[in-house]
Every structure is written in structure tokens, then in C-alpha cells.
Design an enzyme around this catalytic site. Structure first.
Site, mmCIF file in Angstrom:
data_model
loop_
_atom_site.group_PDB
_atom_site.id
_atom_site.type_symbol
_atom_site.label_atom_id
_atom_site.label_comp_id
_atom_site.label_asym_id
_atom_site.label_seq_id
_atom_site.Cartn_x
_atom_site.Cartn_y
_atom_site.Cartn_z
ATOM 1 N N ASN A 1 2.516 -4.504 -3.510
ATOM 2 C CA ASN A 1 1.120 -4.895 -3.306
ATOM 3 C C ASN A 1 0.265 -3.644 -3.073
ATOM 4 O OD1 ASN A 1 -0.652 -7.153 -2.925
ATOM 5 N ND2 ASN A 1 -0.630 -6.807 -0.694
ATOM 6 N N HIS B 1 -9.690 -5.975 -2.641
ATOM 7 C CA HIS B 1 -10.789 -5.763 -1.680
ATOM 8 C C HIS B 1 -11.858 -4.983 -2.447
ATOM 9 C CE1 HIS B 1 -8.488 -7.305 1.657
ATOM 10 N NE2 HIS B 1 -7.490 -6.501 1.361
ATOM 11 N N ASP C 1 -11.569 -10.174 -1.611
ATOM 12 C CA ASP C 1 -12.840 -10.364 -0.915
ATOM 13 C C ASP C 1 -13.787 -9.283 -1.424
ATOM 14 O OD1 ASP C 1 -11.949 -8.115 0.526
ATOM 15 O OD2 ASP C 1 -11.652 -9.191 2.397
ATOM 16 N N GLU D 1 0.824 -1.226 0.000
ATOM 17 C CA GLU D 1 0.000 0.000 0.000
ATOM 18 C C GLU D 1 0.848 1.263 0.000
ATOM 19 O OE1 GLU D 1 -2.782 -0.625 3.227
ATOM 20 O OE2 GLU D 1 -3.852 -2.150 2.100
ATOM 21 N N GLU E 1 -5.432 -10.511 -2.044
ATOM 22 C CA GLU E 1 -6.299 -10.342 -0.865
ATOM 23 C C GLU E 1 -7.774 -10.238 -1.246
ATOM 24 O OE1 GLU E 1 -4.981 -7.197 1.754
ATOM 25 O OE2 GLU E 1 -2.867 -7.598 1.350
HETATM 26 C C1 XIL Z 1 -5.917 -6.655 8.109
HETATM 27 C C2 XIL Z 1 -6.232 -7.936 8.874
HETATM 28 O O1 XIL Z 1 -7.129 -8.690 8.132
HETATM 29 C C3 XIL Z 1 -6.780 -7.586 10.214
HETATM 30 O O2 XIL Z 1 -7.050 -8.776 10.951
HETATM 31 C C4 XIL Z 1 -5.793 -6.691 10.932
HETATM 32 O O3 XIL Z 1 -6.218 -6.339 12.156
HETATM 33 C C5 XIL Z 1 -5.534 -5.450 10.118
HETATM 34 O O4 XIL Z 1 -5.066 -5.814 8.848
HETATM 35 N N1 XIL Z 1 -4.837 -4.770 3.471
HETATM 36 C C6 XIL Z 1 -3.764 -5.510 3.909
HETATM 37 C C7 XIL Z 1 -3.933 -6.417 5.058
HETATM 38 O O5 XIL Z 1 -2.711 -5.501 3.258
HETATM 39 O O6 XIL Z 1 -2.745 -6.571 5.810
HETATM 40 C C8 XIL Z 1 -5.056 -5.988 5.965
HETATM 41 O O7 XIL Z 1 -5.247 -7.003 6.931
HETATM 42 C C9 XIL Z 1 -6.324 -5.743 5.176
HETATM 43 C C10 XIL Z 1 -6.102 -4.655 4.146
#
Ligand code: XIL
Length: 360
Positions: free
Chosen positions: A201, A241, A273, A156, A271
């Protein structure tokens, strides 16, 4: 269809019901057979503690995944509770689990603005920041050298809303070192484990908004400037996401992936979802929209390149980060992931299965 059913189908349905064979499948065959078939490997973010406390959870991971990544465990806040300490309990357990089950483990993450322990606020100078970052990456990547084949080195890095003159997101690294922290992180990781896939990422690049367009451009500019300076890295991780209430910009996303590919870089989905807080309450309708969003997203990527992996951020609606930020106001549970809270596969699992297997 569940992956294990597919494997069992391929091996002979008659054996499926014997307990002994079940355990053979669970321990030795599932992930390796899927790797051997040559599709795109699928994986999920794992809460390592649950592997010991919830059998259904563990079995779901074994049944479906070829790759695991710790949802936490390798973040600074977990590994570095204090400046002197490195704590590897969770990642050590997860990599053992992966090895035992023929899976690979991804590493997440080395340089991120989030999940930083408080003590890092005392990092006061550029020299100190560089020393800490290099020491951390050397120690963490070094511990798993040759065992973790893919790392989210930089997570990020692009500003939420990139603007002229401020394209890189603020963090302790950006504050002390400027954008060269990205190069430092990548060069250090490459020197420690030259065989690992090093990934940049990021998220929020897939919708038809000017923000996503700007973020895609900022990311491509960053990749190009790193390439121009021969900084070693190999892939772009598209988190995925996906906001459930927005269309996918299929053309924009495909073009982005083509541009990435033209730079001799791989892509992977890290990631996935679907954020469903504003989607209809009716579960059938909601699951269909969730699946369609993911299907459009994967298709847009697949039109331009074959991703090296597809991972979802969790596997079951029972354990997901989504309600931390995107709780539904009607009190119903979020349904962002491929299995429901009782581990039943949903339409999203079918979409992922079809996409990853189409490449076999
Ligand atoms: C999130 C986890 O899912 C949580 O359990 C934690 O508390 C905070 O981080 N992008 C990312 C992940 O790269 O590391 C994040 O994960 C979600 C968003």
C-alpha cells in the site's frame, strides 16, 4: 443517491418508510445486496468506538459500505502496547460488526514506519527484528485467518523522495533488516493465511510532479523485484490522499496501473480522500473540486484496470484525519470525505457511486 435508497428503490419504494423494514435493510440486506449486484465494493475506514456511541455514524457505515477497515486498531501502537501484549479489542469488535452486517473487513497494517510503540526502539539486531516481525504477523494474521480477506501487509515502504541508493523509507524494519523486511512480511502473511489478498500500500503517486514519477518508478521496481523472487503478494493499494490543489496525472497513473496489471497484480483504492486545506472556502465550489479530483483519479485507474475495491479514509467530514495535518487557515472545516459533517452525501459520494456501479 445513498446506497440504501438504491436498494429500497430496487425492492419497492412503498416499503421504504416502515420502521420494521428499515431495520431489516440495515441488518441484513444493504451490503450483501451491493455485493450481489457485482459492482466494485465500496468501503471506509472506521473509528470503531463511534459504532457504539453515535447511531448516525453507525447507520452511515451500514447504509453505504460493503467493506470496513479500522482507521486504527490493528496498528502496532494499538495491538502491541508492550512487547509481551497483544490487544485485539477494537479489531474483534469491528470484525463482529462486519460479520453482522454482511461486510468484509480489511486489515491495516502489519509493517509500517508509523504508529510504532516506543518499546520497538529497543529492537537492536537483525535477528531480533525478524523474530518480532514474524511473531507479530503470525499472531495477528493468524487470529483472523479466513476472516480478514485482504491485508495491507506493507504500508508506505517507498521513500518520500526516492533517490539512488535510498528508495525504501526508513523504519525500524528497514534499519535493522534492510529491504528484505518486505519479503519477510509477505512470506509470513502468506504462510499464515494463504487465501488472503496481500497488499503493498502506498501514496503520492498520482500527480504530475517529478516526485510522483519517481515514486511510481520506485514502486514498480520494488514490485518487479519481489515478483522475480516469487515473493507471494497480490495487489497494490493506491491510498489516494489526493492534494486538492493539484491535477491528477491521468496518463501517468493509467500507465502505472497498466504496468501493475501486466505483472498479474490487482489494484485497489485503499484510503481515498481529498486534502482541501488550500481550496476555496465556498463549500459548493470546494465540493465540486474535491469530487472532480476523485473522479479524475478513479477514471485514470479504471481506464487501465478494474480495482478490486474502493475505500475512503473515513466516511464523514465529521471524523477525518485531514485537519491533524492539513487544517484550513480560515477556520472552516475540512470537507475531504463523501458525507458532510451531518451525514449528507456530497458530490464526492456521487462520483464514487457512479464509478463503483458502472462495473455492475
Ligand atoms: C492515520 C489515521 O487516520 C489517524 O487517525 C492516526 O492518528 C494516524 O494515522 N496513511 C495511512 C493511515 O496509511 O494509516 C493513516 O491514518 C493516514 C495516512
Amino acid at each position: 443517491m445513498r446506497r440504501r435508497d438504491f436498494v429500497l428503490g430496487a425492492l419497492g419504494a412503498g416499503l421504504a418508510s416502515t420502521g420494521a423494514f428499515d431495520s431489516l435493510v440495515r441488518n441484513d440486506i444493504t451490503a450483501q445486496a451491493a455485493f450481489a449486484r457485482g459492482g466494485i465494493p465500496y468501503g471506509a475506514a472506521v473509528r470503531t468506538d463511534l459504532l457504539d456511541t453515535e447511531l448516525d455514524y453507525k447507520e452511515a457505515i451500514i447504509d453505504h459500505c460493503q467493506i470496513v477497515v479500522g482507521e486504527g486498531g490493528l496498528k502496532w501502537i494499538d495491538v502491541r502496547p508492550s512487547q509481551e501484549q497483544f490487544v485485539f479489542d477494537q479489531p474483534d469488535r469491528l470484525i463482529d460488526f462486519a460479520d453482522r452486517n454482511g461486510m468484509q473487513m480489511r486489515g491495516h497494517t502489519l509493517a509500517w514506519y508509523g504508529a510504532m510503540p516506543d518499546w520497538t526502539k529497543t529492537i537492536a539486531s537483525a535477528d531480533e527484528a525478524e523474530r518480532e516481525l514474524v511473531h507479530h504477523i503470525t499472531t495477528v494474521v493468524g487470529r483472523y485467518r479466513g476472516r480478514i480477506p485482504s491485508w495491507d501487509v506493507v504500508n508506505e515502504a517507498i521513500a518520500e523522495t526516492p533517490m539512488r541508493g535510498s528508495v525504501i523509507r526508513n523504519s525500524v524494519w528497514q534499519e535493522r533488516l534492510g529491504p528484505r523486511y518486505i519479503e519477510i512480511a509477505l512470506r509470513t502473511a502468506a504462510a499464515v493465511d494463504p487465501s488472503a489478498q496481500l497488499v503493498i500500500n502506498d501514496y503520492n503517486i498520482e500527480n504530475p510532479t517529478s516526485q510522483c514519477r519517481d515514486r511510481r518508478k520506485a514502486l514498480l521496481d520494488l514490485l518487479r523485484s519481489l515478483k522475480d523472487r516469487d515473493v507471494p503478494f497480490h495487489a497494490v493499494g493506491i491510498q489516494g490522499h489526493l492534494p486538492g490543489d493539484m491535477e491528477i496525472d491521468r496518463e501517468g497513473l493509467s500507465r502505472f496501473v497498466e504496468d501493475v496489471k501486466r505483472m498479474q497484480l490487482e489494484v485497489l483504492v485503499t484510503e481515498l480522500d481529498v486534502i482541501d486545506d488550500t481550496l476555496p472556502a465556498n463549500e459548493y465550489d470546494r465540493d465540486r473540486i474535491v469530487a472532480r479530483r476523485a473522479g479524475d483519479f478513479l477514471a485514470a485507474i479504471g481506464e487501465a484496470a478494474r480495482p478490486s475495491a474502493v475505500l475512503t479514509w473515513g466516511i464523514t467530514d465529521r471524523y477525518t484525519w485531514v485537519p491533524m495535518w492539513f487544517k484550513r487557515s480560515d477556520g472552516k472545516l475540512n470537507r475531504p470525505l463523501p458525507l458532510d459533517a451531518s451525514y449528507r452525501p456530497k458530490a464526492l459520494m456521487k462520483v464514487i457511486d457512479e464509478f463503483t456501479r458502472a462495473a455492475e
